[in-house]
Each structure stands twice: as C-alpha cells, then as structure tokens.
Design an enzyme around this catalytic site. Structure first.
Site, short mmCIF file in Angstrom:
data_model
loop_
_atom_site.label_atom_id
_atom_site.label_comp_id
_atom_site.label_asym_id
_atom_site.label_seq_id
_atom_site.Cartn_x
_atom_site.Cartn_y
_atom_site.Cartn_z
N TYR A 52 2.54 -57.58 -34.27
CA TYR A 52 2.12 -58.91 -33.84
C TYR A 52 0.60 -59.03 -33.91
O TYR A 52 0.05 -60.00 -34.45
CB TYR A 52 2.62 -59.18 -32.42
CG TYR A 52 2.06 -60.43 -31.80
CD1 TYR A 52 2.35 -61.69 -32.33
CD2 TYR A 52 1.24 -60.38 -30.68
CE1 TYR A 52 1.83 -62.85 -31.76
CE2 TYR A 52 0.73 -61.53 -30.10
CZ TYR A 52 1.03 -62.77 -30.65
OH TYR A 52 0.50 -63.91 -30.09
N SER B 96 -4.89 -64.19 -30.73
CA SER B 96 -4.37 -63.54 -29.53
C SER B 96 -5.30 -62.42 -29.08
O SER B 96 -5.97 -61.77 -29.91
CB SER B 96 -2.99 -62.95 -29.82
OG SER B 96 -2.57 -62.07 -28.80
#
Length: 368
Positions: free
Chosen positions: A182, A157
């Site tokens: 995350y 990501s």
C-alpha cells in the site's frame, strides 16, 4: 479566502469539480462541505465517481450517498454521481470529455495496509493504473479547446514514511523504504504526479493523510472495529502491546485542509533554462499530537459509555489483548504539518476527546 503564500488562487464557484472516491469516507465529507458551504462554492457542479467496492460494508457508502443527496437537494451547487472505477480508462476519458472538470480531487484508492499483503493486484489496479488514468486525462484536458485542469489534488498517505525513525515525519524526509505494498503504491503516485506536473505543467498537490477518523468512517479502521467488537462483547487486540503511537486526524480537519489546498495551486514558473518547473507540492495533514494506542482506547471506551453504547460497568480490561507488531505496520506516525500552516494558514486542531465523542454519538444513532 484564507491567507495563502506562494500559491495561485483557484476560484471554485461556477467550476466543475471531480471528486473520485466519493461516497468514500473522506470524499463524502468533502462533497458535503462543498455543497453546504457557500463561502467556498456558491454555484457550479460536483461530479462524484466511485466503484462502490465491497472492501467494507457497501451499506455505509449508500448511507453516505443518502447524506450527499440530502445536502444536494438544498444546495445551489449541482451534484452528479457516476458509478465506475478510475481503472476504467475509457470511462475516465469519457467523463473528462463530457464534464470537463477544472479541479480534480483524486481520493479513489484501495486502502488498508494489511489487506495489501493478500490482495496486491487490487492495489496496483486502483492506486497505480487508476491514478495513471487520471493523470493522462488531466494531461489532455485542454486538447479540445477547454481551459483544462487548473489543479489536481490527490491523496497520499503517512504510510510512505515506512520505518523512519526520525519524528515528526517531514515531507523533506526520504521515503524510499516502504514496509507495505500500500505504501509503495502511494509513493508511486507521488512520483507519477511529479513527472506529469513537470512534463505537462499540471499544477498538482499531494496530501499525506495521518490516520483519519470520525462518524461514518471506515469500519476497517481500528477505532471503528474496536467499537463494534466491544459492543458485541468481543476482545480487541492492541498491537505492539498497546505502545503504538498514531497521529489521529479528525475528518473535519482533513476536509478543511483539502478545501484550502484546492483553492491554492502551486505556481507555474520557469527555471533558469527557460523550461517549466514542476508546479508540484506535498503536504502532511496530521494533528501533530501522536497518541499512544492505550490512551486512545481509554478515551474511546469512556466516550462509548457516555454515548450509551456500553454500560458504565463494562469490563474493559477483560476485553483487551496485548499482542506484538503486525507485518506492514509501523510503531509511530507523527506529522510535521508546518508546511500546511505556512502556506495555507491551517493546522488541524480537533482533539481525540472531541472527535471520538462525535464518533460514539453517531455510532449509537447508526447502530442503536
């Protein structure tokens, strides 16, 4: 096959491909591309694995499953869906033993920056333990005499770049300062994959996605939730007073990038010491054109009107709230995708006008 530099060609036809996180947004679109595009895969088998969590409305995953089943019905490639979690090690081992995938695309993960603040355990279970299980299964994939996994492609990501001030973000940049759990789990995945690649000679490629959007996407993403709120007459909040910049990437560009990467694995080579070098690579997939949130919202509103979701006299200004930054967010994401262009001859090119237009048309059809 597309032009590739310094890659080992991987033929997908007649192979078994495992796609985890399908029928998630990216996974479903990838599987439909593999089922529909005979220039990529003429025959073979696709295994989809997903736990069908209720992080967002499960009806949307069922909708995507229906689209996949329809595509599979007319395809020469077979498709099998298995409900389960990559965090279930016994299930993952059994799946690898039974189906012996030769290409693995790991898209399964708990997504969302803000959700990770209040639900850290879910992220560690899926993104760390789950990915470790996939790596272990790849490691032992040739133990019983099979060919083993030829290429592992996994989702990372843009969040790993954290608060980096230098833009555009390059895979050469240090990413040691995540600003969300995350992001930390995604950086952990990259490190784990590199270790396994080095130790066990597993060709692995990580892809850092930049703000993916499109029809039947994730409802927790801003563009989707904003459309829903505006349709209900609710206000939308623009963080950082609308001055956030995002490198929005349309789903078809993401899928094209994944397919090209699947077909070209890092080369297995040896170093001066005679030991294997890690056949490992990282790439950004982003449009390379960061859009300010206010501009993005303006196009979204225009396309919602064009699609007939909203009336042309809708009071957009009256339904906007400019607010400060949220914990875990970063003000700018901007991809340097030159590595993807150099090695695979591909650069994302679908602009937000076209992409949001397609989303709004779908939104009108889906919600009425």
């Amino acid at each position: 096959m597309e032009k590739m530099n310094n890659k080992q060609s991987v033929e997908l036809t007649d192979k078994t491909i495992l796609v985890t996180g399908c029928p998630g947004f990216i996974g479903a679109n990838l599987v439909m591309r593999l089922l529909n595009d005979r220039s990529v895969m003429k025959s073979g088998r696709i295994i989809s694995l997903d736990c069908m969590s209720d992080y967002y409305d499960p009806a949307l995953k069922e909708y995507r499953r229906g689209m996949i089943e329809k595509a599979a019905a007319g395809s020469s490639v077979s498709h099998v869906f298995i409900k389960g979690s990559i965090a279930d090690r016994e299930l993952v081992e059994r799946l690898f033993d039974e189906y012996q995938p030769t290409v693995v695309v790991n898209l399964a993960a708990q997504a969302g920056v803000r959700y990770s603040i209040d639900h850290p355990d879910v992220y560690l279970e899926s993104n760390v333990i789950g990915f470790y299980n996939i790596l272990e299964a790849c490691r032992h994939s040739a133990d019983k005499g099979g060919s083993g996994v030829e290429h592992l492609v996994f989702a990372s990501s843009s969040s790993v770049y954290g608060g980096n001030k230098k833009v555009p973000f390059s895979t050469e940049d240090k990413v040691d300062n995540p600003v969300s759990l995350y992001a930390a789990t995604k950086k952990c995945d990259e490190l784990l994959a590199h270790s396994y690649s080095k130790l066990f000679d597993i060709p692995a490629t990580g892809l850092r996605f930049f703000t993916v959007y499109g029809p039947a996407g994730r409802p927790d993403m801003f563009y989707y939730s904003a459309a829903q709120k505006l349709k209900r007459g609710e206000n939308i909040r623009l963080f950082n007073y609308g001055r956030m910049k995002r490198d929005f990437t349309y789903i078809d560009d993401i899928v094209e990038g994944i397919v090209r990467v699947m077909r070209g694995a890092p080369l297995r080579e040896k170093g001066e010491d005679g030991l294997p070098l890690a056949p490992f690579a990282l790439y950004n997939i982003g449009g390379g054109q960061p859009e300010e949130l206010l501009d993005f919202v303006g196009v979204l509103q225009e396309e919602l009107v064009r699609a007939g979701v909203l009336d042309e006299n809708y009071d957009f200004e009256g339904h906007r709230e400019l607010v400060g930054m949220q914990p875990g967010d970063v003000p700018v994401t901007y991809a340097d995708s030159s590595g993807l262009e150099k090695d695979y001859g591909f650069t994302p090119g679908i602009g937000i006008r076209e992409g949001l237009g397609r989303f709004c048309k779908w939104f009108k059809e889906y919600y009425g």
